[in-house]
Write a protein that holds these residues in place. Structure first.
Motif, mmCIF file in Angstrom:
data_model
loop_
_atom_site.group_PDB
_atom_site.id
_atom_site.type_symbol
_atom_site.label_atom_id
_atom_site.label_comp_id
_atom_site.label_asym_id
_atom_site.label_seq_id
_atom_site.Cartn_x
_atom_site.Cartn_y
_atom_site.Cartn_z
ATOM 1 N N LYS A 69 14.049 -34.988 39.553
ATOM 2 C CA LYS A 69 13.551 -35.389 38.247
ATOM 3 C C LYS A 69 14.637 -36.183 37.541
ATOM 4 O O LYS A 69 15.801 -35.810 37.575
ATOM 5 C CB LYS A 69 13.183 -34.174 37.400
ATOM 6 C CG LYS A 69 11.884 -33.566 37.775
ATOM 7 C CD LYS A 69 11.488 -32.562 36.721
ATOM 8 C CE LYS A 69 10.091 -32.073 36.986
ATOM 9 N NZ LYS A 69 9.646 -31.154 35.951
ATOM 10 N N GLU A 70 14.204 -37.267 36.928
ATOM 11 C CA GLU A 70 15.131 -38.055 36.134
ATOM 12 C C GLU A 70 15.506 -37.260 34.898
ATOM 13 O O GLU A 70 14.660 -36.659 34.255
ATOM 14 C CB GLU A 70 14.472 -39.379 35.708
ATOM 15 C CG GLU A 70 14.187 -40.323 36.845
ATOM 16 C CD GLU A 70 15.399 -41.151 37.208
ATOM 17 O OE1 GLU A 70 16.235 -41.412 36.328
ATOM 18 O OE2 GLU A 70 15.491 -41.533 38.375
ATOM 19 N N LYS A 71 16.767 -37.261 34.566
ATOM 20 C CA LYS A 71 17.204 -36.579 33.359
ATOM 21 C C LYS A 71 16.939 -37.423 32.126
ATOM 22 O O LYS A 71 16.705 -36.904 31.054
ATOM 23 C CB LYS A 71 18.677 -36.214 33.448
ATOM 24 C CG LYS A 71 18.957 -35.157 34.494
ATOM 25 C CD LYS A 71 20.397 -34.768 34.500
ATOM 26 C CE LYS A 71 20.626 -33.714 35.581
ATOM 27 N NZ LYS A 71 21.988 -33.267 35.611
ATOM 28 N N ARG A 72 16.968 -38.726 32.301
ATOM 29 C CA ARG A 72 16.726 -39.639 31.183
ATOM 30 C C ARG A 72 15.482 -40.464 31.486
ATOM 31 O O ARG A 72 15.203 -40.770 32.639
ATOM 32 C CB ARG A 72 17.914 -40.587 31.008
ATOM 33 C CG ARG A 72 19.188 -39.886 30.592
ATOM 34 C CD ARG A 72 20.327 -40.833 30.350
ATOM 35 N NE ARG A 72 20.327 -41.957 31.261
ATOM 36 C CZ ARG A 72 20.845 -43.138 30.983
ATOM 37 N NH1 ARG A 72 21.432 -43.350 29.842
ATOM 38 N NH2 ARG A 72 20.811 -44.117 31.862
ATOM 39 N N PRO A 73 14.743 -40.838 30.458
ATOM 40 C CA PRO A 73 13.586 -41.703 30.682
ATOM 41 C C PRO A 73 14.030 -43.054 31.248
ATOM 42 O O PRO A 73 15.158 -43.497 31.007
ATOM 43 C CB PRO A 73 12.975 -41.882 29.293
ATOM 44 C CG PRO A 73 13.684 -40.939 28.384
ATOM 45 C CD PRO A 73 14.920 -40.477 29.066
#
Length: 67
Positions: A5-9
């Motif tokens: 999962k990406e931590k930042r958009p």
């Protein structure tokens, strides 16, 4: 295989806000009748309506067969 999962958009907050404002403006102009609905949108809606009608018809036919 696990997906990270990406931590930042993927888009910055600023870009997200700008897109949101533009989409809201476009929606408002459609709702007020200032901008015509794009033909492609109408085609997609009509296709979705047809799928729904076809599914309803199939359901009625199945119920008839089991009655």
């Amino acid at each position: 295989m696990s997906l990270k999962k990406e931590k930042r958009p993927a888009l910055s907050r600023s870009v997200q806000n700008q897109l949101g404002q533009r989409l809201q403006s476009f929606y408002d102009s459609l709702a007020l009748g200032e901008t015509p609905v794009p033909e492609r949108f109408i085609e997609i809606i009509n296709q979705l309506d047809q799928v729904e009608l076809d599914q309803e018809q199939m359901g009625r036919e199945r119920r008839k067969q089991h009655s």
